[in-house]
Design an enzyme around this catalytic site. Structure first.
Site, PDB file in Angstrom:
ATOM      1  N   SER A 239       0.824  -1.196   0.000  1.00  0.00           N
ATOM      2  CA  SER A 239       0.000   0.000   0.000  1.00  0.00           C
ATOM      3  C   SER A 239       0.865   1.255   0.000  1.00  0.00           C
ATOM      4  O   SER A 239       1.693   1.423  -0.888  1.00  0.00           O
ATOM      5  CB  SER A 239      -0.951  -0.060   1.196  1.00  0.00           C
ATOM      6  OG  SER A 239      -1.946   0.903   1.085  1.00  0.00           O
ATOM      7  N   ASP A 464      -9.006  -4.709  -5.647  1.00  0.00           N
ATOM      8  CA  ASP A 464      -8.437  -3.976  -4.509  1.00  0.00           C
ATOM      9  C   ASP A 464      -9.277  -2.739  -4.235  1.00  0.00           C
ATOM     10  O   ASP A 464      -9.436  -1.884  -5.116  1.00  0.00           O
ATOM     11  CB  ASP A 464      -6.999  -3.575  -4.839  1.00  0.00           C
ATOM     12  CG  ASP A 464      -6.246  -3.038  -3.630  1.00  0.00           C
ATOM     13  OD1 ASP A 464      -6.858  -2.336  -2.798  1.00  0.00           O
ATOM     14  OD2 ASP A 464      -5.036  -3.295  -3.534  1.00  0.00           O
ATOM     15  N   HIS A 491      -6.933  -6.150  -0.221  1.00  0.00           N
ATOM     16  CA  HIS A 491      -5.845  -5.183  -0.320  1.00  0.00           C
ATOM     17  C   HIS A 491      -4.595  -5.753   0.323  1.00  0.00           C
ATOM     18  O   HIS A 491      -4.518  -5.895   1.533  1.00  0.00           O
ATOM     19  CB  HIS A 491      -6.270  -3.889   0.389  1.00  0.00           C
ATOM     20  CG  HIS A 491      -5.236  -2.807   0.328  1.00  0.00           C
ATOM     21  ND1 HIS A 491      -4.693  -2.360  -0.853  1.00  0.00           N
ATOM     22  CD2 HIS A 491      -4.654  -2.072   1.313  1.00  0.00           C
ATOM     23  CE1 HIS A 491      -3.831  -1.390  -0.588  1.00  0.00           C
ATOM     24  NE2 HIS A 491      -3.784  -1.203   0.716  1.00  0.00           N
TER      25      HIS A 491
END
Length: 525
Positions: A239, A464, A491
């Site tokens: 991320s 995602d 995610h």
């Protein structure tokens, strides 16, 4: 996750699903290496690059009481890394970076594998604490020291970013800031200014707030690489950790051995475009949840997925006028939406969401409030970590600033992109917290210009919710990296049990074998 930044903006704190699940469930040795500073580095940095780490027990490095037993396991050891607070003044104040490792279990050690879970603001130490047991017996645990660190200002690192106390957090979560009138906008902006002043006062001054961005965290990571004794960095970032990774690669390409970037941020994307697309990603995830939920006749959103958005609006919006009493606390509209979004991070959380909505429909808000608590990193003792404060501070340095007019347009666009989270109120055009930050951003959108970088690996998931698939495609293209496509929901997928991906990642990290071109993997493979 969904984060309010006191502008009625809906933006997302992006951490991998495995770490979100951890939040929901609630002696000395020489480690330094002399001469590992980047060639041509400021001579004032030599003492930082040449330092040796003193390792000891990790119990005091735990962020919350619920983590303490996990950190105290003998498999882990911790140390503090000293870095300049301001790299332009290396002889000035310093920061202490909290570092945790599990040493390689095999004899054929390659080096360190450094983890970052994103956020920005999430704890890399906590990620290793909860990830390492799942890697027992694997080649990664045998060949690498598994290393986490809490980026400057976050977790157990000092000085720590701190803006409001636990009681003020409870009030913050009940404050909706939905009045679009001039008086309402003025009140919201006053609160934003007060929040920033609290950050200055409680965190150690404006110099601290000016030097908390990813630009500086990447420089810290190179000092960490040297202190760990590694000639080159092996890194896996999830991320917002992908931003840390490509920022490091841009600053220190000659010091990169291997890098996996999972759930990527697109480096050339504007802040406004990123937030709108994140909202659209969570709407897509909500619709996937609703379709799955509709298979059950008792689904709290009904059995027609096309009506799920309208059903959740009708269910949750009454909280705007009257929060639901939950023991001695209250479930606000914002917390209900935050709890929903928390559960959309991973398909594994969908049963919790269905149960939480059913309970709420029957007057019981405990589970939705608990999901929101996990997002805010609030312990059962009522104490908050500084995760969200760090997220806000780092974002103010990493992202672009917006005008009042842009905030109003952004609020409108965000509601359109994620109607399940639309409160039905007019957009509020108020200056955000970052508008009052005492220092300018230290990053701006651009495609990294990198020469001499080894082949990197980017992983992107088609479903995602927080960092949409195309962002990973664009990052891989910009870096000339290999792209692994995960066809599924959630995610952050690397090292989470998808064999097709984990095998490719392991081969790459251990033997530097590039994944097959065009590799696509599905959950269960």
């Amino acid at each position: 996750m969904l984060c309010r930044v006191r502008s009625r903006r809906r933006s997302f704190v992006a951490v991998p699903a495995a770490l979100a699940a951890a939040a929901l469930l609630a002696s000395c040795s020489a480690g330094g290496a002399t001469g590992n500073a980047v060639p041509g580095a400021d001579p004032g940095l030599e003492r930082f690059y040449d330092q040796q780490l003193s390792w000891g027990p990790c119990g005091d490095f735990a962020i919350t009481d619920r983590d303490r037993d996990q950190y105290a396991q003998k498999r882990f050891e911790c140390a503090r890394l000293e870095v300049p607070l301001d790299y332009a003044n290396p002889s000035g104040r310093t920061a202490q970076i909290a570092v945790l490792r599990q040493k390689a279990t095999g004899s054929d050690r390659i080096g360190s594998l450094v983890f970052n879970p994103g956020g920005p603001g999430a704890s890399g130490n906590r990620q290793v604490v909860y990830t390492a047991p799942d890697l027992d017996g694997t080649e990664l645990a045998q060949r690498f020291d598994l290393v986490g660190f809490d980026p400057r200002g976050t977790g157990a690192s000092t000085p720590a970013l701190d803006c409001i106390d636990d009681q003020e957090w409870e009030a913050e979560r009940l404050d909706l800031d939905i009045d679009p009138s001039p008086e309402g906008v003025a009140q919201t902006e006053k609160e934003n200014q007060e929040f920033v002043q609290g950050c200055i006062r409680r965190s150690g001054g404006e110099e601290v707030l000016a030097n908390m961005g990813t630009r500086d965290a990447a420089r810290d990571m190179d000092i960490l690489r040297a202190a760990l004794g590694d000639e080159k960095l092996t890194f896996i970032g999830y991320s917002a950790g992908t931003r840390l990774g490509y920022t490091y690669a841009e600053q220190f390409p000659q010091n990169v051995r291997a890098m996996v970037l999972d759930g990527a941020l697109d480096p050339k994307q504007s802040t406004i475009d990123r937030i709108v697309k994140q909202n659209a990603g969570f709407q897509q995830a909500f619709e996937a949840f609703a379709k799955d939920c509709a298979k059950n006749p008792s689904c709290p959103l009904g059995t027609d997925p096309s009506q799920a958005t309208a059903r959740v609006q009708a269910l949750i919006r009454p909280l705007i006028q009257e929060p639901l009493q939950v023991g001695d606390r209250k479930l606000s509209y914002n917390d209900a939406i935050t709890g929903i979004v928390q559960a959309l991070y991973s398909k594994d959380f969908w049963p919790y969401l269905a149960q939480g909505l059913s309970m709420y429909a029957n007057g019981d808000g405990r589970l939705l409030l608990g999901l929101a608590d996990a997002y805010y990193d609030r312990g059962q003792d009522g104490k908050y970590s500084n995760f969200i404060e760090a997220f806000r501070a780092i974002s103010c340095l990493d992202e672009q600033r917006t005008t009042r007019e842009e905030e109003g347009e952004l609020a409108r666009a965000a509601k359109e992109a994620a109607p399940f989270a639309d409160d039905g109120q007019p957009p509020v055009a108020a200056q955000s917290i970052c508008s009052y930050w005492p220092s300018p951003p230290t990053s701006e959108p651009h495609v990294p210009s990198v020469q001499g970088l080894p082949k990197l690996v980017v992983i992107s998931t088609t479903g995602d919710p927080a960092t949409p698939y195309q962002a990973g495609v664009d990052l891989a293209e910009g870096l000339g990296a290999s792209l692994i496509t995960h066809e599924g929901e959630g995610h952050g997928v690397a090292l989470n049990g998808v064999k097709c991906i984990d095998d490719a990642v392991t081969a790459y990290l251990v033997d530097l074998v590039d994944p097959p071109a065009g590799l696509r993997c599905r959950s269960g493979e």
